[in-house]
Motif scaffolding. Structure first.
Motif, PDB file in Angstrom:
ATOM      1  N   ASP A   4       0.849  -1.196   0.000  1.00  0.00           N
ATOM      2  CA  ASP A   4       0.000   0.000   0.000  1.00  0.00           C
ATOM      3  C   ASP A   4       0.882   1.241   0.000  1.00  0.00           C
ATOM      4  O   ASP A   4       2.116   1.158  -0.033  1.00  0.00           O
ATOM      5  CB  ASP A   4      -1.000  -0.018   1.162  1.00  0.00           C
ATOM      6  CG  ASP A   4      -0.340   0.084   2.531  1.00  0.00           C
ATOM      7  OD1 ASP A   4       0.855   0.459   2.617  1.00  0.00           O
ATOM      8  OD2 ASP A   4      -1.030  -0.207   3.531  1.00  0.00           O
ATOM      9  N   ARG A   5       0.250   2.391   0.039  1.00  0.00           N
ATOM     10  CA  ARG A   5       1.014   3.643  -0.078  1.00  0.00           C
ATOM     11  C   ARG A   5       1.982   3.838   1.094  1.00  0.00           C
ATOM     12  O   ARG A   5       3.043   4.412   0.923  1.00  0.00           O
ATOM     13  CB  ARG A   5       0.081   4.836  -0.237  1.00  0.00           C
ATOM     14  CG  ARG A   5      -0.730   5.205   0.985  1.00  0.00           C
ATOM     15  CD  ARG A   5      -1.645   6.410   0.665  1.00  0.00           C
ATOM     16  NE  ARG A   5      -2.382   6.820   1.825  1.00  0.00           N
ATOM     17  CZ  ARG A   5      -2.014   7.822   2.622  1.00  0.00           C
ATOM     18  NH1 ARG A   5      -0.925   8.517   2.363  1.00  0.00           N
ATOM     19  NH2 ARG A   5      -2.743   8.135   3.676  1.00  0.00           N
ATOM     20  N   TYR A   6       1.629   3.344   2.282  1.00  0.00           N
ATOM     21  CA  TYR A   6       2.520   3.474   3.430  1.00  0.00           C
ATOM     22  C   TYR A   6       3.759   2.596   3.269  1.00  0.00           C
ATOM     23  O   TYR A   6       4.874   3.015   3.563  1.00  0.00           O
ATOM     24  CB  TYR A   6       1.799   3.137   4.730  1.00  0.00           C
ATOM     25  CG  TYR A   6       0.721   4.143   5.080  1.00  0.00           C
ATOM     26  CD1 TYR A   6       1.049   5.457   5.423  1.00  0.00           C
ATOM     27  CD2 TYR A   6      -0.615   3.789   5.064  1.00  0.00           C
ATOM     28  CE1 TYR A   6       0.065   6.387   5.738  1.00  0.00           C
ATOM     29  CE2 TYR A   6      -1.611   4.708   5.380  1.00  0.00           C
ATOM     30  CZ  TYR A   6      -1.264   6.003   5.716  1.00  0.00           C
ATOM     31  OH  TYR A   6      -2.235   6.923   6.024  1.00  0.00           O
ATOM     32  N   ARG A   8       5.061   1.593   0.429  1.00  0.00           N
ATOM     33  CA  ARG A   8       5.887   2.218  -0.614  1.00  0.00           C
ATOM     34  C   ARG A   8       6.613   3.447  -0.076  1.00  0.00           C
ATOM     35  O   ARG A   8       7.783   3.671  -0.385  1.00  0.00           O
ATOM     36  CB  ARG A   8       5.034   2.564  -1.830  1.00  0.00           C
ATOM     37  CG  ARG A   8       4.667   1.346  -2.672  1.00  0.00           C
ATOM     38  CD  ARG A   8       4.100   1.730  -4.025  1.00  0.00           C
ATOM     39  NE  ARG A   8       2.830   2.423  -3.934  1.00  0.00           N
ATOM     40  CZ  ARG A   8       1.649   1.853  -3.837  1.00  0.00           C
ATOM     41  NH1 ARG A   8       1.568   0.532  -3.817  1.00  0.00           N
ATOM     42  NH2 ARG A   8       0.549   2.563  -3.772  1.00  0.00           N
ATOM     43  N   ALA A   9       5.925   4.227   0.753  1.00  0.00           N
ATOM     44  CA  ALA A   9       6.560   5.416   1.338  1.00  0.00           C
ATOM     45  C   ALA A   9       7.710   5.023   2.254  1.00  0.00           C
ATOM     46  O   ALA A   9       8.767   5.669   2.253  1.00  0.00           O
ATOM     47  CB  ALA A   9       5.519   6.246   2.100  1.00  0.00           C
ATOM     48  N   ASN A  12      10.589   3.890  -0.051  1.00  0.00           N
ATOM     49  CA  ASN A  12      11.216   5.042  -0.715  1.00  0.00           C
ATOM     50  C   ASN A  12      12.091   5.818   0.254  1.00  0.00           C
ATOM     51  O   ASN A  12      13.226   6.188  -0.082  1.00  0.00           O
ATOM     52  CB  ASN A  12      10.157   5.951  -1.340  1.00  0.00           C
ATOM     53  CG  ASN A  12       9.505   5.325  -2.556  1.00  0.00           C
ATOM     54  OD1 ASN A  12      10.093   4.502  -3.230  1.00  0.00           O
ATOM     55  ND2 ASN A  12       8.271   5.715  -2.824  1.00  0.00           N
ATOM     56  N   ILE A  29       6.012   9.812   6.775  1.00  0.00           N
ATOM     57  CA  ILE A  29       4.976   9.114   6.028  1.00  0.00           C
ATOM     58  C   ILE A  29       3.581   9.231   6.641  1.00  0.00           C
ATOM     59  O   ILE A  29       2.610   8.794   6.043  1.00  0.00           O
ATOM     60  CB  ILE A  29       5.332   7.629   5.807  1.00  0.00           C
ATOM     61  CG1 ILE A  29       5.387   6.880   7.129  1.00  0.00           C
ATOM     62  CG2 ILE A  29       6.621   7.498   5.032  1.00  0.00           C
ATOM     63  CD1 ILE A  29       5.506   5.386   6.945  1.00  0.00           C
ATOM     64  N   THR A 152       9.084   1.710  -6.596  1.00  0.00           N
ATOM     65  CA  THR A 152       8.045   1.030  -5.818  1.00  0.00           C
ATOM     66  C   THR A 152       6.656   1.218  -6.397  1.00  0.00           C
ATOM     67  O   THR A 152       5.704   0.640  -5.873  1.00  0.00           O
ATOM     68  CB  THR A 152       8.041   1.527  -4.370  1.00  0.00           C
ATOM     69  OG1 THR A 152       7.782   2.942  -4.363  1.00  0.00           O
ATOM     70  CG2 THR A 152       9.369   1.223  -3.677  1.00  0.00           C
ATOM     71  N   GLU A 153       6.539   1.985  -7.448  1.00  0.00           N
ATOM     72  CA  GLU A 153       5.219   2.200  -8.059  1.00  0.00           C
ATOM     73  C   GLU A 153       4.880   1.037  -8.961  1.00  0.00           C
ATOM     74  O   GLU A 153       5.747   0.398  -9.537  1.00  0.00           O
ATOM     75  CB  GLU A 153       5.214   3.510  -8.864  1.00  0.00           C
ATOM     76  CG  GLU A 153       5.444   4.730  -8.011  1.00  0.00           C
ATOM     77  CD  GLU A 153       4.438   4.918  -6.877  1.00  0.00           C
ATOM     78  OE1 GLU A 153       3.237   4.731  -7.106  1.00  0.00           O
ATOM     79  OE2 GLU A 153       4.865   5.226  -5.756  1.00  0.00           O
ATOM     80  N   ASP A 154       3.594   0.775  -9.104  1.00  0.00           N
ATOM     81  CA  ASP A 154       3.137  -0.315  -9.975  1.00  0.00           C
ATOM     82  C   ASP A 154       3.359   0.009 -11.430  1.00  0.00           C
ATOM     83  O   ASP A 154       3.376   1.051 -11.899  1.00  0.00           O
ATOM     84  CB  ASP A 154       1.647  -0.591  -9.740  1.00  0.00           C
ATOM     85  CG  ASP A 154       1.421  -1.126  -8.342  1.00  0.00           C
ATOM     86  OD1 ASP A 154       2.370  -1.685  -7.760  1.00  0.00           O
ATOM     87  OD2 ASP A 154       0.293  -1.007  -7.833  1.00  0.00           O
TER      88      ASP A 154
END
Length: 154
Positions: A4-6, A8-9, A12, A29, A152-154
């Protein structure tokens, strides 16, 4: 595996600076420190995060020569390949080793002090490994881009 976005954050941020404190990471984050720590530990346990490390500037340590060496083994069989890899793993000059397709068997990235040291490495270390029949080298003139960050983005 779905991140999820967390997640990936976290990845990163840690790829930019693995020494960031959990408190600073959680603020960055937008998670609580306990949730951030739990997610980081989970990413490590799942093998998404392999290790936390320090990237050293090789030139500041006097290592001026970076080279990519393509290796051909003969005969190319499991026994020769396994022995080659055992020996390569003992050589600190070898930063990376890839088995590759095409007319070469392996691609090595090495770092050494200078060209005489490179020559000694090839003759004394690499070519002395039984099964290494030929090597071809490209010397790095300048590093134009280098990152260890995985998108890390799809």
């Amino acid at each position: 595996m779905t991140l999820d976005r967390y997640d990936r954050a976290i990845l990163n941020a840690l790829q930019k600076d693995s020494s960031i404190s959990n408190l600073d990471l959680s603020k960055l984050i937008g998670l609580s420190t306990s949730a951030c720590l739990a997610r980081t530990k989970n990413l490590k346990e799942l093998g998404v995060i392999k290790q936390f490390t320090t990237i050293v500037d090789e030139r500041r340590l006097g290592m001026e020569t970076i080279a990519f060496i393509m290796v051909i083994l003969s005969p190319l069989n499991r026994e020769t390949a396994n022995f080659f890899l055992e020996q390569i793993n003992k050589l600190p000059q070898v930063l990376e080793c890839y088995s590759i397709t095409g007319n070469k068997d392996y691609l090595l990235k090495i770092v050494v002090k200078d060209m005489p040291t490179y020559k000694d490495f090839v003759i004394d270390s690499l070519m002395s490994i039984p099964g290494v029949s030929r090597v071809e080298t490209s010397i790095v003139i300048n590093t134009e881009k280098r990152t260890l960050s995985i998108p890390t983005e799809d």
